[in-house]
Design a protein around this motif. Structure first.
Motif, mmCIF file in Angstrom:
data_model
loop_
_atom_site.group_PDB
_atom_site.id
_atom_site.type_symbol
_atom_site.label_atom_id
_atom_site.label_comp_id
_atom_site.label_asym_id
_atom_site.label_seq_id
_atom_site.Cartn_x
_atom_site.Cartn_y
_atom_site.Cartn_z
ATOM 1 N N VAL A 1 0.866 -1.190 0.000
ATOM 2 C CA VAL A 1 0.000 0.000 0.000
ATOM 3 C C VAL A 1 0.894 1.228 0.000
ATOM 4 N N GLY A 2 0.584 2.202 -0.875
ATOM 5 C CA GLY A 2 1.422 3.385 -1.012
ATOM 6 C C GLY A 2 1.177 4.432 0.048
ATOM 7 N N ALA A 3 2.098 5.395 0.091
ATOM 8 C CA ALA A 3 2.019 6.487 1.064
ATOM 9 C C ALA A 3 0.724 7.269 0.886
ATOM 10 N N GLY A 4 0.102 7.645 2.021
ATOM 11 C CA GLY A 4 -1.116 8.439 2.007
ATOM 12 C C GLY A 4 -2.383 7.631 1.894
ATOM 13 N N GLN A 5 -2.262 6.324 1.692
ATOM 14 C CA GLN A 5 -3.462 5.498 1.536
ATOM 15 C C GLN A 5 -3.896 4.908 2.877
ATOM 16 N N ARG A 6 -5.215 4.914 3.086
ATOM 17 C CA ARG A 6 -5.784 4.325 4.308
ATOM 18 C C ARG A 6 -6.013 2.840 4.063
ATOM 19 N N CYS A 7 -5.647 2.019 5.012
ATOM 20 C CA CYS A 7 -5.769 0.571 4.805
ATOM 21 C C CYS A 7 -5.918 -0.148 6.136
ATOM 22 N N GLY A 8 -6.280 -1.424 6.056
ATOM 23 C CA GLY A 8 -6.302 -2.297 7.219
ATOM 24 C C GLY A 8 -5.057 -3.156 7.201
ATOM 25 N N VAL A 9 -4.359 -3.216 8.313
ATOM 26 C CA VAL A 9 -3.114 -3.979 8.399
ATOM 27 C C VAL A 9 -3.359 -5.247 9.215
ATOM 28 N N ILE A 10 -3.046 -6.406 8.617
ATOM 29 C CA ILE A 10 -3.189 -7.692 9.303
ATOM 30 C C ILE A 10 -1.799 -8.173 9.688
ATOM 31 N N LEU A 11 -1.605 -8.411 10.970
ATOM 32 C CA LEU A 11 -0.314 -8.836 11.506
ATOM 33 C C LEU A 11 -0.404 -10.266 12.014
ATOM 34 N N ASP A 12 0.750 -10.888 12.219
ATOM 35 C CA ASP A 12 0.728 -12.243 12.774
ATOM 36 C C ASP A 12 0.393 -12.224 14.260
ATOM 37 N N ARG A 13 0.728 -11.121 14.948
ATOM 38 C CA ARG A 13 0.426 -10.980 16.378
ATOM 39 C C ARG A 13 0.261 -9.503 16.703
ATOM 40 N N THR A 14 -0.412 -9.221 17.785
ATOM 41 C CA THR A 14 -0.626 -7.824 18.159
ATOM 42 C C THR A 14 -0.889 -7.691 19.648
ATOM 43 N N ASN A 15 -0.513 -6.544 20.199
ATOM 44 C CA ASN A 15 -0.873 -6.234 21.584
ATOM 45 C C ASN A 15 -1.956 -5.159 21.645
ATOM 46 N N PHE A 16 -2.529 -4.825 20.479
ATOM 47 C CA PHE A 16 -3.642 -3.873 20.420
ATOM 48 C C PHE A 16 -4.954 -4.595 20.735
ATOM 49 N N TYR A 17 -5.794 -3.935 21.525
ATOM 50 C CA TYR A 17 -7.116 -4.486 21.846
ATOM 51 C C TYR A 17 -8.103 -4.053 20.772
ATOM 52 N N ALA A 18 -8.754 -5.021 20.138
ATOM 53 C CA ALA A 18 -9.774 -4.720 19.117
ATOM 54 C C ALA A 18 -11.119 -4.491 19.795
ATOM 55 N N GLU A 19 -11.891 -3.550 19.301
ATOM 56 C CA GLU A 19 -13.175 -3.215 19.907
ATOM 57 C C GLU A 19 -14.081 -4.439 19.980
ATOM 58 N N GLN A 20 -14.461 -4.810 21.171
ATOM 59 C CA GLN A 20 -15.386 -5.922 21.392
ATOM 60 C C GLN A 20 -15.787 -5.923 22.855
ATOM 61 N N GLY A 21 -16.875 -6.642 23.161
ATOM 62 C CA GLY A 21 -17.329 -6.738 24.547
ATOM 63 C C GLY A 21 -17.681 -5.403 25.170
ATOM 64 N N GLY A 22 -18.001 -4.395 24.322
ATOM 65 C CA GLY A 22 -18.375 -3.086 24.853
ATOM 66 C C GLY A 22 -17.205 -2.176 25.154
ATOM 67 N N GLN A 23 -15.952 -2.654 24.979
ATOM 68 C CA GLN A 23 -14.774 -1.838 25.278
ATOM 69 C C GLN A 23 -14.204 -1.239 23.994
ATOM 70 N N ASP A 24 -13.898 0.052 24.051
ATOM 71 C CA ASP A 24 -13.296 0.743 22.911
ATOM 72 C C ASP A 24 -11.975 0.101 22.506
ATOM 73 N N SER A 25 -11.636 0.244 21.235
ATOM 74 C CA SER A 25 -10.353 -0.301 20.769
ATOM 75 C C SER A 25 -9.202 0.573 21.232
ATOM 76 N N ASP A 26 -8.011 -0.019 21.219
ATOM 77 C CA ASP A 26 -6.796 0.744 21.500
ATOM 78 C C ASP A 26 -6.482 1.678 20.354
ATOM 79 N N GLN A 27 -5.659 2.672 20.640
ATOM 80 C CA GLN A 27 -5.021 3.494 19.623
ATOM 81 C C GLN A 27 -3.526 3.471 19.900
ATOM 82 N N GLY A 28 -2.755 3.995 18.993
ATOM 83 C CA GLY A 28 -1.307 3.998 19.179
ATOM 84 C C GLY A 28 -0.614 4.165 17.845
ATOM 85 N N TYR A 29 0.528 3.512 17.702
ATOM 86 C CA TYR A 29 1.238 3.597 16.433
ATOM 87 C C TYR A 29 2.144 2.390 16.280
#
Length: 972
Positions: A536-564
């Motif tokens: 994906v090129g610079a400036g494009q919005r996309c979804g990134v799929i990783l093999d592992r993550t420490n980010f919390y995805a929105e579920q169970g009524g709890q907001d998702s994490d943010q970060g970088y």
């Protein structure tokens, strides 16, 4: 066929099978003979689908399977063959049968859908074979009365006829003349504008029979030949562009309405003549003054009595089912639709059936008797259902009376030959829930019509306003939500589901601070514009799929994490992660690429720790609050929903009325005690079947993964899992995938800053924790001191009207501040009670001071104009209110005198007040007098024949005094 499946003697015998036997036979047939898993009906409130008001089809709860978004570890993902009887409601939204109910014998707002499903297991041959076996061998329906349809193809879409399905029916022995092709509109089923779809085959029944061939009547709207079962073969996906792509996995979704099937098997022509309705119709007759139900329709149904029976019988079933599932009459969404259903039923009860109030609720035991065995939640909640129906009926009858008075008053004030004002009609409709047709009927009786164009404009503005408001959406944006084909490609390419266990990787440091473990990951795939990409090129919005993550995805009524995230070796290039959501086991990180991002890139992930910790604090506090509410309000307090953000927590629960000030204080105290104890928060994953056996376990209606995570406060998970352990009854134990604190002490504090009833029976509390709770308490204390200060000043002897008016304004300002400021709700309620009393005291004091001042001025004028029939003069007065009181005093002490006073103000305005002696009516009118005088001063006036007031400009005051005298002399 084993006799235990047989639900009735052969057709034409003395006895007919009951609806309960028919339903049970369907479920047993698929469960015992064909290895299906029997599932209970899902609640009629849709789970995780904000576009639906109600569950309106058996397949709703299985949408994640059809869309491929089901989590691979969830209980739902394990299903291959399923059977159930699903409660469905079609009222409001796209499928809306509400206005048709009662006019015929087959439309319903609530119905039961019998269904069997295959998820990637069997397909057309087995599905048709099972259906034919059940209908002809178990239910013993004569084969010559059944007709089957199949998809005849569509050249414009490049779809050929479903000959595979046709051939299956022919092999099963169905006569060729009974196997009929039909086009797309009849035999091609679609979930929506996009998504899974496919050809379907329908089974139709000929009520007449007798050896005739009724093929020409199939799908022609004939009441003699009706569809009873639809078998959908999901094998395509409709894309955004309108084209069809083959689904990676084929599914079967069948639906057969129980009401229609019972009609067939009980040899009836109307659903209302079956035992699903006859007990309810009998109960209605016993409770009203109308003649017995006869099944009449249209013009034959004099006074719409039979229609009323059908409406009430249908609507009370819907009310019972919805209320038992936690949908109560309210003011938006599904709750608003249910409110309209209840009010429609109440009107038919009172206006057509001439029934006394309470008939609707009196039918609940009969509905429970008919449906309770299949849906035990009806039995459990019968008393609550009756209470809610009675409360809402009483409120509606009261609103009707108020609405009638408003219409009468408005009509009296209208100019002749004008339309009824649209804004008044809209207020009646929107605020009082006054039915539009009743407004029209009442106006028609008075020979008046509604300004329909203006009303429609108001309705359009309201619709636009609601459409522009925040939408309750599901997790993740549509732009980055994986579609079914991309999910299939990921799985075919053996891309593993995201390992998100690192989100739980944090610990308490030696100084009590939370330390979050770093996480390194590999970019596996990128998603943009409904397609998977390797780059994906610079400036494009996309979804990134990783093999592992420490980010919390929105579920169970709890907001998702943010970060970088940063690429390894490029510390100075940050890829901001705006939100995170879960789709089919894959965690999607929404990112706008600042540089080219490629699959295979190694990245380091950095969660916004302040935001995460705030969510953890609020989520653990939500569990504490849930426990405290149960402890204070009783064990019947059930969670109805929750939302956890970094800023606050929201919690919805069952409640019979407003939570009192004392109860709010008690709830906060229970939470404070648990915080002070600094209990350990125990978390562990356990098999779902084991977790559900825990006594006192708190869980909401949602799909949980297997194994599932248990969160227990103060008691180790292994202890609550022990057989016969009651440990969970004494603390908070919940199924929860959220991120939590490790000890309750880190919550620091909790303040409930809002509590209100969403609808009757459901309350919502909003609370803040930590520093925000401390701040709310400090603000509350400051406002309490201000209120105390005003109270003390109010008790002092104040003789100045301006001073008391300023104090009254201060009370009004404080009232607004207290209502809108974040502070403990119990304290808000206490201060609001005090301020209400202070406002009353101030108003009374001002009136008293004004009266004293008016009496003094009146005495002076009485001495000046002793027993004269007219008093016209100027007098100093600080307000129109005082001037009017002077006029009243004069007329009270000299009943035969008519008075008009002017009071020049420093601003250049002149106030005018007058009162005419009753002896001078009707020739002498106060309103006309005031208008004549104020017109002379280039001002305005108004009032009644006896009392009037107005104002004008000081330049014309002398001429006005002359006009006042001349006017009075001309009338006396």
């Amino acid at each position: 066929v084993p006799c235990r499946w047989r639900c009735s003697p052969r057709r034409g015998g003395a006895a007919c099978p009951s609806a309960g036997q028919i339903r049970a036979a369907f479920l047993r047939f698929f469960e015992e003979r064909h290895g299906h898993r029997r599932l209970p009906s899902a609640p009629v409130r849709p789970r995780g689908d904000p576009r639906l008001l109600f569950v309106n089809a058996g397949m709703n709860q299985f949408k994640p399977i059809f869309l491929g978004t089901v989590h691979p570890r969830s209980e739902l993902a394990q299903h291959r063959r399923v059977v159930n009887s699903q409660k469905c409601v079609r009222a409001g939204g796209k499928h809306n049968d509400l206005e048709d109910v009662g006019r015929d014998t087959y439309h319903h707002t609530f119905f039961e859908m019998l269904g069997n499903w295959s998820f990637g297991d069997y397909f057309k041959e087995e599905a048709c074979s099972m259906a034919w076996e059940l209908l002809t061998e178990v239910y013993e329906i004569p084969r010559d009365r059944l007709y089957v349809t199949y998809f005849g193809g569509d050249p414009s879409l490049g779809l050929s006829a479903d000959e595979e399905c046709r051939d299956v029916w022919l092999r099963l022995g169905v006569s060729a003349s009974h196997v009929l092709p039909f086009p797309l509109k009849d035999n091609f089923w679609e979930m929506g504008d996009t998504g899974p779809c496919g050809p379907c085959t329908e089974i139709h029944y000929d009520h007449v029979g007798g050896g005739r061939n009724a093929a020409a009547l199939v799908n022609q709207g004939s009441p003699d030949v009706v569809e009873i079962w639809n078998l959908v073969f999901m094998q395509y996906s409709r894309e955004v562009e309108g084209n069809l792509l083959p689904l990676p996995q084929h599914h079967v979704d069948t639906g057969m309405g129980l009401e229609r099937l019972v009609t067939v098997l009980q040899n009836k022509r109307s659903n209302y003549d079956t035992d699903l309705f006859t007990p309810i119709l009998d109960a209605i007759h016993k409770g009203c003054r109308a003649p017995r139900y006869q099944g009449l329709l249209g013009d034959a149904d004099a006074g719409r009595v039979n229609m009323a029976y059908r409406v009430v019988a249908d609507h009370v079933r819907t009310l019972c089912v919805c209320i038992a599932d936690g949908v109560y009459p309210g003011f938006s969404g599904a709750e608003l639709v249910l409110r309209r259903i209840l009010r429609r039923a109440v009107r038919f009860c009172s206006e057509v059936l001439q029934a006394p109030p309470g008939l609707l609720a009196s039918l609940v035991p009969t509905v429970v008797e008919v449906l309770g065995d299949a849906y035990p939640e009806l039995t459990r909640n019968a008393n609550q259902i009756k209470d809610i129906i009675n409360e809402n009926e009483a409120a509606f009858l009261s609103s009707l009376e108020r609405g009638r008075r408003i219409i009468e008053r408005t009509v009296q004030q209208m100019e002749p030959s004008t339309n009824f004002p649209a804004e008044v009609a809209w207020s009646l409709y929107g605020n009082l829930g006054f039915p539009l047709d009743l407004i029209d009927l009442m106006l028609e009786e008075k020979g008046i019509s509604l300004d329909s164009a203006a009303f429609n404009e108001l309705a359009l503005e309201d619709a636009k306003r609601k459409a522009g408001g925040p939408q309750a959406g599901g997790a993740g944006s549509t732009e980055t939500a994986l579609d079914v084909h991309s999910l299939a490609r990921l799985r075919r390419g053996l891309v593993p589901a995201t390992d998100d266990s690192p989100k739980y990787g944090y610990r308490l440091g030696q100084h009590g601070q939370y330390e979050f473990s770093p996480c390194q990951a590999t970019v596996l795939m990128l998603y943009r514009d409904q397609a998977l990409h390797k780059e994906v090129g610079a400036g494009q919005r996309c979804g990134v799929i990783l093999d592992r993550t420490n980010f919390y995805a929105e579920q169970g009524g709890q907001d998702s994490d943010q970060g970088y995230m940063i690429r390894l070796g490029q510390q100075d290039v940050l890829f901001p992660v705006e939100s995170v959501h879960l789709c089919g086991g894959y965690v999607i990180h929404e990112v706008t690429a600042v540089e080219t991002l490629r699959a295979g890139d190694q990245v380091q992930l950095f969660v916004d720790e302040v935001r995460r910790l705030a969510c953890m604090r609020n989520h653990t506090a939500t569990h504490l609050l849930n426990f405290a509410l149960r402890r204070v309000l009783g064990h019947g307090t059930e969670q109805r929903g929750s939302r956890v953000t970094a800023e606050q927590l929201r919690f919805d629960f069952d409640a019979k009325g407003h939570v009192t000030v004392e109860q709010l204080q008690q709830v906060e105290q229970v939470v404070q005690d648990l915080i002070k104890k600094n209990e350990v928060v125990h978390m562990a994953e356990v098999p779902l079947t084991l977790a559900r056996k825990v006594q006192g376990l708190r869980a909401v209606d949602e799909g949980y993964p297997d194994p599932v995570r248990i969160v227990s406060l103060g008691v180790p998970v292994e202890n609550v899992l022990t057989c016969d352990s009651e440990a969970a009854m004494q603390t908070s134990v919940e199924l929860c995938c959220g991120t939590h604190l490790l000890q309750t002490g880190s919550v620091e504090d909790l303040a409930i800053i809002s509590e209100r009833q969403l609808v009757r029976g459901i309350s919502r509390v909003i609370a803040v924790t930590g520093g925000r709770a401390k701040e709310a308490r400090e603000v509350g204390q400051c406002l309490a001191m201000e209120v105390d200060s005003v109270s003390l000043r109010m008790k002092q002897r104040i003789t100045s009207i301006p001073e008391m008016q300023n104090l009254s304004k201060e009370v009004g300002h404080l009232t607004k501040v207290v209502a809108s400021t974040a502070m403990p709700q119990w304290q808000r309620r206490e201060l609001q009670t005090i301020l209400k009393a202070l406002q009353r005291t101030a108003n009374t004091a001002i009136k008293k001071l004004e009266l004293q001042q008016a009496e003094k001025k009146a005495q002076v004028l009485l001495a000046k104009y002793c027993n004269q029939p007219v008093i016209i003069d100027t007098v100093p007065a600080d307000s129109l209110s005082i001037l009017m009181k002077v006029v009243n005093q004069l007329c009270d002490k000299s009943p035969g005198t008519s008075v008009l006073l002017l009071s020049p103000q420093a601003s250049g305005e002149v106030l005018c007040a007058c009162q005419v002696s009753k002896n001078c009516l009707p020739a002498f009118s106060a309103a006309d007098w005031a208008v004549a005088v104020c017109t002379q001063m280039e001002g305005k006036a108004g009032g009644s024949p006896i009392v009037a007031k107005g104002s004008g400009n000081a330049k014309g005051m002398q001429e006005a005094l002359t006009t006042a005298l001349e006017f009075a002399q001309s009338k006396l």
